[in-house]
Design a protein around this motif. Sequence first.
Motif, PDB file in Angstrom:
ATOM      1  N   ARG A 150       0.845  -1.317  -0.088  1.00 47.48           N
ATOM      2  CA  ARG A 150       0.060  -0.074  -0.163  1.00 47.48           C
ATOM      3  C   ARG A 150       0.970   1.219  -0.104  1.00 47.48           C
ATOM      4  N   ILE A 151       2.051   1.173   0.589  1.00 47.25           N
ATOM      5  CA  ILE A 151       2.828   2.404   0.641  1.00 47.25           C
ATOM      6  C   ILE A 151       3.635   2.528  -0.539  1.00 47.25           C
ATOM      7  N   MET A 152       4.462   1.584  -1.103  1.00 45.99           N
ATOM      8  CA  MET A 152       5.194   1.819  -2.182  1.00 45.99           C
ATOM      9  C   MET A 152       4.383   1.276  -3.461  1.00 45.99           C
ATOM     10  N   THR A 153       3.639   2.172  -4.019  1.00 47.98           N
ATOM     11  CA  THR A 153       2.832   1.947  -5.452  1.00 47.98           C
ATOM     12  C   THR A 153       3.506   2.781  -6.394  1.00 47.98           C
ATOM     13  N   ARG A 154       3.338   2.338  -7.608  1.00 46.97           N
ATOM     14  CA  ARG A 154       3.912   2.938  -8.627  1.00 46.97           C
ATOM     15  C   ARG A 154       3.766   4.537  -8.702  1.00 46.97           C
ATOM     16  N   LYS A 155       2.602   5.119  -8.274  1.00 44.85           N
ATOM     17  CA  LYS A 155       2.478   6.361  -8.177  1.00 44.85           C
ATOM     18  C   LYS A 155       3.521   7.234  -7.040  1.00 44.85           C
ATOM     19  N   LYS A 156       3.659   6.625  -5.910  1.00 49.62           N
ATOM     20  CA  LYS A 156       4.371   7.064  -4.927  1.00 49.62           C
ATOM     21  C   LYS A 156       5.816   6.748  -5.332  1.00 49.62           C
ATOM     22  N   ALA A 157       6.267   5.766  -6.131  1.00 47.59           N
ATOM     23  CA  ALA A 157       7.670   5.546  -6.569  1.00 47.59           C
ATOM     24  C   ALA A 157       7.804   6.801  -7.771  1.00 47.59           C
ATOM     25  N   PHE A 158       6.821   7.002  -8.431  1.00 50.37           N
ATOM     26  CA  PHE A 158       6.959   7.895  -9.348  1.00 50.37           C
ATOM     27  C   PHE A 158       7.233   9.726  -8.635  1.00 50.37           C
ATOM     28  N   ILE A 159       6.531   9.803  -7.621  1.00 50.88           N
ATOM     29  CA  ILE A 159       6.678  10.972  -6.804  1.00 50.88           C
ATOM     30  C   ILE A 159       7.969  10.938  -6.284  1.00 50.88           C
ATOM     31  N   MET A 160       8.670   9.962  -5.780  1.00 48.54           N
ATOM     32  CA  MET A 160       9.965   9.847  -5.190  1.00 48.54           C
ATOM     33  C   MET A 160      10.815  10.377  -6.370  1.00 48.54           C
ATOM     34  N   ILE A 161      10.827   9.766  -7.429  1.00 44.59           N
ATOM     35  CA  ILE A 161      11.713  10.049  -8.577  1.00 44.59           C
ATOM     36  C   ILE A 161      11.539  11.728  -9.042  1.00 44.59           C
ATOM     37  N   VAL A 162      10.419  12.111  -9.054  1.00 52.06           N
ATOM     38  CA  VAL A 162      10.197  13.302  -9.419  1.00 52.06           C
ATOM     39  C   VAL A 162      10.874  14.410  -8.161  1.00 52.06           C
ATOM     40  N   ILE A 163      10.644  14.162  -7.085  1.00 59.13           N
ATOM     41  CA  ILE A 163      11.260  14.805  -5.861  1.00 59.13           C
ATOM     42  C   ILE A 163      12.873  14.842  -6.110  1.00 59.13           C
ATOM     43  N   VAL A 164      13.235  13.712  -6.454  1.00 57.37           N
ATOM     44  CA  VAL A 164      14.882  13.692  -6.645  1.00 57.37           C
ATOM     45  C   VAL A 164      15.446  14.421  -7.872  1.00 57.37           C
ATOM     46  N   TRP A 165      14.456  14.619  -8.787  1.00 54.31           N
ATOM     47  CA  TRP A 165      14.957  15.201 -10.092  1.00 54.31           C
ATOM     48  C   TRP A 165      14.843  16.991  -9.662  1.00 54.31           C
ATOM     49  N   ILE A 166      13.709  17.372  -8.863  1.00 51.36           N
ATOM     50  CA  ILE A 166      13.642  18.684  -8.508  1.00 51.36           C
ATOM     51  C   ILE A 166      14.842  19.057  -7.622  1.00 51.36           C
ATOM     52  N   TRP A 167      14.872  18.382  -6.528  1.00 54.29           N
ATOM     53  CA  TRP A 167      16.159  18.485  -5.594  1.00 54.29           C
ATOM     54  C   TRP A 167      17.404  18.661  -6.373  1.00 54.29           C
ATOM     55  N   SER A 168      17.568  17.636  -7.087  1.00 50.37           N
ATOM     56  CA  SER A 168      19.350  17.647  -7.965  1.00 50.37           C
ATOM     57  C   SER A 168      19.195  18.816  -8.791  1.00 50.37           C
ATOM     58  N   THR A 169      18.162  19.465  -9.416  1.00 52.04           N
ATOM     59  CA  THR A 169      18.253  20.797 -10.297  1.00 52.04           C
ATOM     60  C   THR A 169      18.331  21.841  -9.574  1.00 52.04           C
ATOM     61  N   LEU A 170      17.568  22.032  -8.467  1.00 51.38           N
ATOM     62  CA  LEU A 170      17.533  23.192  -7.591  1.00 51.38           C
ATOM     63  C   LEU A 170      19.083  23.408  -7.032  1.00 51.38           C
ATOM     64  N   TRP A 171      19.839  22.304  -6.637  1.00 49.04           N
ATOM     65  CA  TRP A 171      21.188  22.702  -6.227  1.00 49.04           C
ATOM     66  C   TRP A 171      22.177  22.843  -7.213  1.00 49.04           C
ATOM     67  N   SER A 172      21.885  22.728  -8.670  1.00 49.33           N
ATOM     68  CA  SER A 172      22.857  22.554  -9.697  1.00 49.33           C
ATOM     69  C   SER A 172      22.650  23.909 -10.641  1.00 49.33           C
ATOM     70  N   ILE A 173      21.564  24.512 -10.557  1.00 52.24           N
ATOM     71  CA  ILE A 173      21.409  25.786 -11.407  1.00 52.24           C
ATOM     72  C   ILE A 173      21.956  27.167 -10.803  1.00 52.24           C
ATOM     73  N   PRO A 174      22.101  27.251  -9.434  1.00 54.31           N
ATOM     74  CA  PRO A 174      22.620  28.460  -8.758  1.00 54.31           C
ATOM     75  C   PRO A 174      23.811  29.048  -9.361  1.00 54.31           C
ATOM     76  N   PRO A 175      24.939  28.223  -9.840  1.00 51.61           N
ATOM     77  CA  PRO A 175      25.888  28.884 -10.318  1.00 51.61           C
ATOM     78  C   PRO A 175      25.684  29.741 -11.846  1.00 51.61           C
ATOM     79  N   LEU A 176      24.304  29.211 -12.442  1.00 52.36           N
ATOM     80  CA  LEU A 176      24.181  29.830 -13.815  1.00 52.36           C
ATOM     81  C   LEU A 176      23.573  31.190 -13.412  1.00 52.36           C
ATOM     82  N   PHE A 177      23.346  31.807 -12.291  1.00 51.54           N
ATOM     83  CA  PHE A 177      22.730  33.014 -11.706  1.00 51.54           C
ATOM     84  C   PHE A 177      23.280  33.582 -10.741  1.00 51.54           C
TER      85      PHE A 177
END
Length: 481
Positions: A150-177
């Motif tokens: 019930r906890i680890m469904t496909r939807k929640k796994a996809f949400i975890m992946i999206v969070i990882v993508w956003i987190w990685s991008t937020l810490w990588s783009i500041p040098p461009l600004f």
Amino acid sequence: MSEESVTEIVPNTTHLYDTYDYFIHPHWKRFPPVSDSWHIFDGLFIGVVGITGVIGNILVIWMFTTCKKLKTPSNMLIVNLALSDLTFSAINGFPLKSISAFSKKWVFGMVACELYGLTGGIFGFMSIGTLAAISIDRFICITKPLQAARIMTRKKAFIMIVIVWIWSTLWSIPPLFGLGSYIPEGFQTSCTFDYITKSTSNRYFILGLYVFGFLTPLTIIIGCYIIILRAIKAHGREMTRMADKLNAEEADKNKKAKAEMKIAKIALMLISLFILSWCPYATIALIAQFGSPDFVTPLMAELPVLLAKTSAMHNPLVYALSHPRFRAALAEKAPCFLRCCPVEPAQTSTMSRRVAGRTASQSSVTSCATNLSDCQGGIQMQPTPTSAVSHGDLVKDLVGALVNMATQNASHIVQPVYLPNGVLPSNGVAAVRTPQVNIISGQGQQNAAFVPDTETEDPSKENVDIKKEKEASTSKEAAKV
């Protein structure tokens, strides 16, 4: 100006890096240029690591996306890790860095240097974040097996992946600004965050990268695997108590202990590889900001880069080749990749056969304990000879056992039944052909097991109607019994 003063000033004002058409941090000009042998080693090493990482991660993505048995919520994280490592190997490894290493400098310009550093930051942090997400998934799967589906469904796994993508991008783009920058590092053949400049803003940015980009995922991974090992150890003690009650063989206990040791070694290997890959890189960044700059030489800065890039190569080996179902599917579709480590046939121990199917929780933890790579995001009832028996078969077996017991006891019990002619045998015990009653259908049938071997007189002398009436009454009484 004298000739001596000119010769004294020229070495301090000219450097090989001054001939480059892009920015080189003044810190690197304090050291002599790197020898050609180191550049050749760098290019060959990155070439081998990059090609191996590309092939291995493409293989992982192919197998996990085409095999139906491997399409589970938990394995979505493995696919994301392979995608991140594939991009990291193809862009930040071979061929860009290898070409620059053989050219002894970054040959693609400053704009490509910034894009190279941005790609390395995004997919480097993504690999670290995905490893932390995988450890969380396994923590849920093993410590909460009943709620895992019930906890680890496909939807929640996809949400975890999206969070990882956003987190990685937020810490990588500041040098461009303007918050930090991407510049060449080490041997000046690759680009990354500027961890040399000691301005206030850059120092806070590097410290944030260390705490949230490296230390936080490392803490999550270590904490999850410690709890996992404790849960497996507690489950092992419970299984040992059950085995003692069932008088299991000592060999089964030894197999269980070896399985727990193997799981502990795998967890230790995962943590060690993570620390070996990224801890030197994070340490160099901290030393450059808060320690002596003399320690951050081109060689000391380049070695952590090589170790960090190897993570894209060994991640598919650890997280995929240690996966039993992945190995089985790979042996079926591409057996040439398993020549060095063939798939071992599955063996079912005596203890596992005896205790299989006790509880859903125990079955799930056992499945995850024997396979740390995946627990399918839920309860796993392993197909064993005992767990495959249906309720109908079980009822049939019980009925058969009752019939056998009745058959064995019938030879010792002689029931007095009236003969149609009322004549007793010579031994004084009345015996007739007693109709047997089926305990399931209730229908009476003749069975020699219930008839003693005695002779009876010819029943033709009696009245036929009286005979039929007595037989019918006897059948009814037997049916009631």
